[in-house]
Design an enzyme around this catalytic site. Structure first.
Site, PDB file in Angstrom:
ATOM      1  N   GLY A   1      23.514   6.851 -22.220  1.00  0.00           N
ATOM      2  CA  GLY A   1      23.537   5.478 -22.974  1.00  0.00           C
ATOM      3  C   GLY A   1      23.182   5.561 -24.300  1.00  0.00           C
ATOM      4  N   ALA A   2      23.647   5.163 -25.275  1.00  0.00           N
ATOM      5  CA  ALA A   2      23.174   5.160 -26.713  1.00  0.00           C
ATOM      6  C   ALA A   2      23.087   3.900 -27.122  1.00  0.00           C
ATOM      7  CB  ALA A   2      24.057   5.882 -27.721  1.00  0.00           C
TER       8      ALA A   2
ATOM      9  N   TYR B   1      19.605   0.573 -27.514  1.00  0.00           N
ATOM     10  CA  TYR B   1      18.421   0.461 -28.177  1.00  0.00           C
ATOM     11  C   TYR B   1      17.599   1.513 -27.433  1.00  0.00           C
ATOM     12  CZ  TYR B   1      19.964  -3.416 -30.678  1.00  0.00           C
ATOM     13  OH  TYR B   1      20.884  -4.263 -31.465  1.00  0.00           O
TER      14      TYR B   1
ATOM     15  N   ASN C   1      27.200   9.055 -24.204  1.00  0.00           N
ATOM     16  CA  ASN C   1      27.438   7.805 -24.465  1.00  0.00           C
ATOM     17  C   ASN C   1      29.022   7.487 -24.354  1.00  0.00           C
ATOM     18  OD1 ASN C   1      26.561   4.987 -25.289  1.00  0.00           O
ATOM     19  ND2 ASN C   1      27.757   5.221 -26.959  1.00  0.00           N
ATOM     20  N   LYS C   2      29.545   6.641 -23.986  1.00  0.00           N
ATOM     21  CA  LYS C   2      31.206   6.044 -24.067  1.00  0.00           C
ATOM     22  C   LYS C   2      31.639   6.230 -25.255  1.00  0.00           C
ATOM     23  CE  LYS C   2      31.584   2.316 -20.942  1.00  0.00           C
ATOM     24  NZ  LYS C   2      31.521   0.881 -20.621  1.00  0.00           N
TER      25      LYS C   2
ATOM     26  N   GLU D   1      23.053 -18.384 -30.259  1.00  0.00           N
ATOM     27  CA  GLU D   1      23.424 -17.782 -31.676  1.00  0.00           C
ATOM     28  C   GLU D   1      24.797 -17.737 -31.786  1.00  0.00           C
ATOM     29  OE1 GLU D   1      21.170 -13.753 -31.315  1.00  0.00           O
ATOM     30  OE2 GLU D   1      19.906 -15.001 -32.559  1.00  0.00           O
TER      31      GLU D   1
ATOM     32  N   GLN E   1      13.858  -5.713 -28.035  1.00  0.00           N
ATOM     33  CA  GLN E   1      12.390  -5.259 -28.192  1.00  0.00           C
ATOM     34  C   GLN E   1      11.799  -4.692 -27.120  1.00  0.00           C
ATOM     35  OE1 GLN E   1       8.210  -8.056 -29.145  1.00  0.00           O
ATOM     36  NE2 GLN E   1      10.475  -9.207 -28.903  1.00  0.00           N
TER      37      GLN E   1
HETATM   38  P1  FAD Z   1      22.486  -1.586 -24.744  1.00  0.00           P
HETATM   39  O1  FAD Z   1      22.066  -2.063 -25.819  1.00  0.00           O
HETATM   40  O2  FAD Z   1      23.654  -2.615 -23.746  1.00  0.00           O
HETATM   41  O3  FAD Z   1      23.279  -0.191 -24.776  1.00  0.00           O
HETATM   42  C1  FAD Z   1      23.847   0.452 -23.547  1.00  0.00           C
HETATM   43  C2  FAD Z   1      24.636   1.612 -23.957  1.00  0.00           C
HETATM   44  O4  FAD Z   1      25.372   2.404 -22.931  1.00  0.00           O
HETATM   45  C3  FAD Z   1      25.716   1.036 -24.761  1.00  0.00           C
HETATM   46  O5  FAD Z   1      25.734   1.763 -26.131  1.00  0.00           O
HETATM   47  C4  FAD Z   1      26.976   1.469 -24.152  1.00  0.00           C
HETATM   48  O6  FAD Z   1      28.109   1.685 -24.870  1.00  0.00           O
HETATM   49  C5  FAD Z   1      26.646   2.573 -23.309  1.00  0.00           C
HETATM   50  N1  FAD Z   1      27.141   2.469 -21.900  1.00  0.00           N
HETATM   51  C6  FAD Z   1      27.468   1.286 -21.152  1.00  0.00           C
HETATM   52  N2  FAD Z   1      27.960   1.880 -19.904  1.00  0.00           N
HETATM   53  C7  FAD Z   1      28.120   3.371 -20.053  1.00  0.00           C
HETATM   54  C8  FAD Z   1      28.881   4.227 -19.215  1.00  0.00           C
HETATM   55  N3  FAD Z   1      29.249   3.921 -17.866  1.00  0.00           N
HETATM   56  N4  FAD Z   1      28.948   5.662 -19.726  1.00  0.00           N
HETATM   57  C9  FAD Z   1      28.392   5.948 -21.033  1.00  0.00           C
HETATM   58  N5  FAD Z   1      27.868   4.999 -21.740  1.00  0.00           N
HETATM   59  C10 FAD Z   1      27.685   3.867 -21.355  1.00  0.00           C
HETATM   60  N6  FAD Z   1      17.398  -8.628 -28.055  1.00  0.00           N
HETATM   61  C11 FAD Z   1      16.342  -8.785 -28.880  1.00  0.00           C
HETATM   62  O7  FAD Z   1      15.174  -8.498 -28.588  1.00  0.00           O
HETATM   63  N7  FAD Z   1      16.522  -9.646 -29.937  1.00  0.00           N
HETATM   64  C12 FAD Z   1      17.730 -10.251 -30.241  1.00  0.00           C
HETATM   65  O8  FAD Z   1      17.811 -10.690 -31.361  1.00  0.00           O
HETATM   66  C13 FAD Z   1      18.660 -10.007 -29.382  1.00  0.00           C
HETATM   67  N8  FAD Z   1      20.048 -10.617 -29.707  1.00  0.00           N
HETATM   68  C14 FAD Z   1      20.954 -10.403 -28.790  1.00  0.00           C
HETATM   69  C15 FAD Z   1      22.285 -11.007 -29.170  1.00  0.00           C
HETATM   70  C16 FAD Z   1      23.360 -10.934 -28.185  1.00  0.00           C
HETATM   71  C17 FAD Z   1      24.894 -11.294 -28.702  1.00  0.00           C
HETATM   72  C18 FAD Z   1      23.144 -10.033 -27.000  1.00  0.00           C
HETATM   73  C19 FAD Z   1      24.315  -9.903 -26.180  1.00  0.00           C
HETATM   74  C20 FAD Z   1      21.855  -9.767 -26.717  1.00  0.00           C
HETATM   75  C21 FAD Z   1      20.962  -9.854 -27.657  1.00  0.00           C
HETATM   76  N9  FAD Z   1      19.588  -9.253 -27.253  1.00  0.00           N
HETATM   77  C22 FAD Z   1      18.575  -9.203 -28.145  1.00  0.00           C
HETATM   78  C23 FAD Z   1      19.407  -8.355 -26.106  1.00  0.00           C
HETATM   79  C24 FAD Z   1      19.614  -6.872 -26.085  1.00  0.00           C
HETATM   80  O9  FAD Z   1      20.701  -6.768 -27.005  1.00  0.00           O
HETATM   81  C25 FAD Z   1      19.541  -6.332 -25.054  1.00  0.00           C
HETATM   82  O10 FAD Z   1      18.325  -6.508 -24.434  1.00  0.00           O
HETATM   83  C26 FAD Z   1      19.561  -4.785 -25.526  1.00  0.00           C
HETATM   84  O11 FAD Z   1      20.601  -4.348 -25.824  1.00  0.00           O
HETATM   85  C27 FAD Z   1      19.294  -3.747 -23.991  1.00  0.00           C
HETATM   86  O12 FAD Z   1      19.314  -2.508 -24.670  1.00  0.00           O
HETATM   87  P2  FAD Z   1      19.789  -1.229 -23.872  1.00  0.00           P
HETATM   88  O13 FAD Z   1      19.575   0.061 -24.574  1.00  0.00           O
HETATM   89  O14 FAD Z   1      19.142  -1.220 -22.402  1.00  0.00           O
HETATM   90  O15 FAD Z   1      21.377  -1.513 -23.526  1.00  0.00           O
HETATM   91  P1  NAD Z   2      20.376 -16.159 -20.131  1.00  0.00           P
HETATM   92  O1  NAD Z   2      20.540 -15.683 -18.787  1.00  0.00           O
HETATM   93  O2  NAD Z   2      19.118 -15.889 -21.168  1.00  0.00           O
HETATM   94  O3  NAD Z   2      21.031 -17.329 -20.425  1.00  0.00           O
HETATM   95  C1  NAD Z   2      21.995 -17.866 -19.586  1.00  0.00           C
HETATM   96  C2  NAD Z   2      22.351 -19.437 -19.705  1.00  0.00           C
HETATM   97  O4  NAD Z   2      23.449 -19.792 -19.075  1.00  0.00           O
HETATM   98  C3  NAD Z   2      21.160 -19.998 -19.035  1.00  0.00           C
HETATM   99  O5  NAD Z   2      20.609 -21.178 -19.880  1.00  0.00           O
HETATM  100  C4  NAD Z   2      21.715 -20.577 -17.975  1.00  0.00           C
HETATM  101  O6  NAD Z   2      21.041 -21.671 -17.502  1.00  0.00           O
HETATM  102  C5  NAD Z   2      23.103 -21.025 -18.339  1.00  0.00           C
HETATM  103  N1  NAD Z   2      23.985 -20.907 -17.048  1.00  0.00           N
HETATM  104  C6  NAD Z   2      23.987 -19.910 -15.963  1.00  0.00           C
HETATM  105  N2  NAD Z   2      25.148 -20.282 -15.374  1.00  0.00           N
HETATM  106  C7  NAD Z   2      25.662 -21.575 -15.710  1.00  0.00           C
HETATM  107  C8  NAD Z   2      26.794 -22.346 -15.411  1.00  0.00           C
HETATM  108  N3  NAD Z   2      27.375 -21.964 -14.205  1.00  0.00           N
HETATM  109  N4  NAD Z   2      26.884 -23.359 -16.089  1.00  0.00           N
HETATM  110  C9  NAD Z   2      26.575 -23.642 -17.274  1.00  0.00           C
HETATM  111  N5  NAD Z   2      25.341 -22.699 -17.660  1.00  0.00           N
HETATM  112  C10 NAD Z   2      24.816 -21.780 -17.174  1.00  0.00           C
HETATM  113  O7  NAD Z   2      21.581 -14.955 -21.007  1.00  0.00           O
HETATM  114  P2  NAD Z   2      21.737 -14.698 -22.619  1.00  0.00           P
HETATM  115  O8  NAD Z   2      21.652 -15.911 -23.216  1.00  0.00           O
HETATM  116  O9  NAD Z   2      22.803 -13.726 -22.551  1.00  0.00           O
HETATM  117  O10 NAD Z   2      20.411 -13.877 -22.835  1.00  0.00           O
HETATM  118  C11 NAD Z   2      20.619 -12.464 -22.481  1.00  0.00           C
HETATM  119  C12 NAD Z   2      18.986 -11.770 -22.670  1.00  0.00           C
HETATM  120  O11 NAD Z   2      19.217 -11.438 -24.124  1.00  0.00           O
HETATM  121  C13 NAD Z   2      17.920 -12.602 -22.522  1.00  0.00           C
HETATM  122  O12 NAD Z   2      16.719 -11.919 -22.043  1.00  0.00           O
HETATM  123  C14 NAD Z   2      17.683 -12.937 -23.686  1.00  0.00           C
HETATM  124  O13 NAD Z   2      16.365 -13.582 -24.264  1.00  0.00           O
HETATM  125  C15 NAD Z   2      18.197 -11.894 -24.699  1.00  0.00           C
HETATM  126  N6  NAD Z   2      18.728 -12.523 -26.153  1.00  0.00           N
HETATM  127  C16 NAD Z   2      17.873 -12.500 -27.070  1.00  0.00           C
HETATM  128  C17 NAD Z   2      17.990 -13.059 -28.249  1.00  0.00           C
HETATM  129  C18 NAD Z   2      17.193 -13.172 -29.320  1.00  0.00           C
HETATM  130  O14 NAD Z   2      15.849 -12.775 -29.271  1.00  0.00           O
HETATM  131  N7  NAD Z   2      17.448 -13.635 -30.824  1.00  0.00           N
HETATM  132  C19 NAD Z   2      19.448 -13.327 -28.610  1.00  0.00           C
HETATM  133  C20 NAD Z   2      20.437 -13.142 -27.274  1.00  0.00           C
HETATM  134  C21 NAD Z   2      19.972 -12.731 -26.340  1.00  0.00           C
END
Ligand code: FAD
Ligand code: NAD
Length: 404
Positions: free
Chosen positions: A12-13, A15, A39-40, A172, A318
């Site tokens: 996985g590539a 963070y 990575n995929k 967001e 983070q």
């Molecule tokens: P990922 O970043 O999900 O990376 C996994 C990698 O594995 C991907 O490149 C994927 O393509 C690859 N992969 C998956 N399956 C396979 C497979 N079968 N074979 C090969 N490769 C594969 N966190 C923060 O700290 N701050 C934020 O502001 C924040 N904002 C977010 C906003 C959104 C919209 C979302 C969805 C999440 C956010 N998060 C944030 C949470 C954060 O993005 C995740 O916690 C973080 O990406 C986890 O990192 P990871 O390396 O574990 O996995």
């Molecule tokens: P989450 O699990 O944090 O939030 C999901 C929300 O959906 C919860 O508030 C829950 O009560 C609600 N929910 C669940 N089932 C429901 C239902 N049946 N009907 C209505 N509401 C329902 O998931 P997320 O928002 O995708 O975040 C995932 C992770 O990524 C978290 O750790 C979050 O902190 C992180 N993240 C961080 C940032 C940031 O730091 N800026 C941004 C995006 C995500």
């Protein structure tokens, strides 16, 4: 590759995987270990920007970084393939197009959506979990605007966008929609009041567990830009063009339904036989899987307890990046026969964008930030990661160095 050298395979590539690989190339000399990154795709993407890709407020190419642009391919073998299963006893990873053996394995396969068995959610809702899936949301929303203009009959619901889940991803995302919708209205010549963006959250408040003053700020900011909230209302079913919510089973029609109600670890770890705690591997203090001294599990696949609160740390980029640092140190220690470090999370705060120049969050020891200041901080956080990964050139190429 030299058979006498240990082979480290990173899955996985994201963070976790990118930062571990980067650190390994800095901490180990070429003759000390072979490194393989699987990575995929041939690109890494900024998961933390996917809500912007999904709303169409940034181009998807901005969120993508070619892995070979930031990882030294003379040191690391890049394999573009999909992991299917891990055979821990034979120390082998099964891929769609072959298999790879390892001496040390780092699992950073990230998250997938959790739908908690809600009928129809899997089939009918979009999710923000990869560049491809996020791009589909952007295109679908715009298609609904185009349909509205071109089809006859009562079709107001085509312009309703439901976002299920008011966690950070949902909030967001609606923030980006607050900026994008007026642009689409202008492009398709549709009055803004025809479009509904409805966020539905099961808990009594959006962002449950977060600071109340910041929650109120976020809600007011979003409501003032036309976002509707339904809190304390659980989604019970998702149909092709509606969701069923609350005790009264009210049905709300919509042209677009996006589910942001929760995440879980990549299903591959369960399929590969790891013992799971709430779907994740409850790792040892040194981030290794219990019983497997050669396997590290990081990021959204890992369950790491916060001893102070007695709860696991929320899965964030983070956390994944800090784990990557310790994992690389510990791999070096294993190869050098030294003792391993324990992981301690250093929480630097949480900042959420609310679209455009709006944001809010806490930094350092709980200092609250609002509005433009918070947005500038969010951009600094995003750029810091780019800097760590690819230095100043990557910041210049992809960064958000303009505060807004
Ligand atoms: P990922 O970043 O999900 O990376 C996994 C990698 O594995 C991907 O490149 C994927 O393509 C690859 N992969 C998956 N399956 C396979 C497979 N079968 N074979 C090969 N490769 C594969 N966190 C923060 O700290 N701050 C934020 O502001 C924040 N904002 C977010 C906003 C959104 C919209 C979302 C969805 C999440 C956010 N998060 C944030 C949470 C954060 O993005 C995740 O916690 C973080 O990406 C986890 O990192 P990871 O390396 O574990 O996995
Ligand atoms: P989450 O699990 O944090 O939030 C999901 C929300 O959906 C919860 O508030 C829950 O009560 C609600 N929910 C669940 N089932 C429901 C239902 N049946 N009907 C209505 N509401 C329902 O998931 P997320 O928002 O995708 O975040 C995932 C992770 O990524 C978290 O750790 C979050 O902190 C992180 N993240 C961080 C940032 C940031 O730091 N800026 C941004 C995006 C995500």
């Amino acid at each position: 590759m030299n058979d006498n050298k240990p082979k480290i395979v990173v899955l996985g590539a994201g963070y976790a995987g990118m930062m571990t690989t980067k650190r390994l190339t800095q901490k180990l000399r070429p003759e000390e270990a072979d490194i393989v990154l699987i990575n995929k795709h041939n690109y890494h993407y900024q998961t933390t920007w996917l809500h912007e890709v999904a709303a169409g407020t940034i181009d998807d190419n901005r969120s993508r970084i070619m892995i070979s642009d930031v990882i030294n391919t003379n040191r690391v073998q890049l394999l573009q393939d999909t992991v299917v299963e891990i055979n821990r006893d034979e120390k082998r990873v099964m891929l769609e197009n072959g298999e790879v053996d390892y001496d040390y394995l780092v699992i950073g396969l990230g998250f997938e959506k959790a739908t908690f068995g809600i009928p129809g959610m899997e089939e009918n809702a979009f999710t923000i979990q990869s560049v491809d899936k996020s791009r589909m949301i952007r295109e679908h929303i715009e298609y609904q605007f185009a349909r509205y203009k071109n089809e006859d009959g009562d079709k107001d619901e085509l312009l309703t966008i439901i976002v299920g889940g008011g966690g950070f991803t949902g909030i967001e995302f609606v923030g980006e929609l607050a900026e994008k919708v007026p642009e689409l209205c202008s492009k398709y010549d549709i009055p803004r009041q025809k479009v509904r963006v409805v966020n539905i959250e099961a808990a009594p408040t959006i962002l449950p567990g977060f600071d109340q003053e910041l929650i109120d700020y976020a809600r007011n900011s979003l409501e003032s830009r036309g976002i509707e909230f339904k809190t304390g209302m659980m989604i019970k079913e998702c149909k092709e063009d509606s969701v069923v919510v609350g005790e009264d089973e009210e049905e709300i029609k919509a042209g677009t339904i996006v589910w942001t109600g929760g995440v879980q670890a990549n299903a591959i770890i369960g399929k590969s036989g790891f013992e799971l705690t709430k779907g994740k591997v409850n790792v040892n203090e040194d981030l290794r899987a219990p019983g497997y001294d050669d396997i590290f599990v990081l990021g959204d696949c890992s369950w790491v307890m916060d001893k102070e609160s007695g709860r696991p740390y929320p899965p964030t980029a983070q956390l994944a990046m800090q784990e990557a640092d310790i994992c690389a140190n510990n791999l070096r220690a294993l190869i050098h026969g030294e003792s391993l470090e324990s992981f301690v999370f250093d929480n630097k705060g949480t900042v959420a964008s609310l679209g455009g120049k709006h944001a809010m969050g806490t930094v350092f020891e709980g200092k609250k930030l609002f509005g433009v200041t918070a947005k500038a901080m969010k951009n600094v956080i995003d750029d810091r990661y780019l800097f760590l990964l690819g230095g100043p050139l990557l910041v210049l190429k992809k960064g958000k160095f303009r505060p807004f």
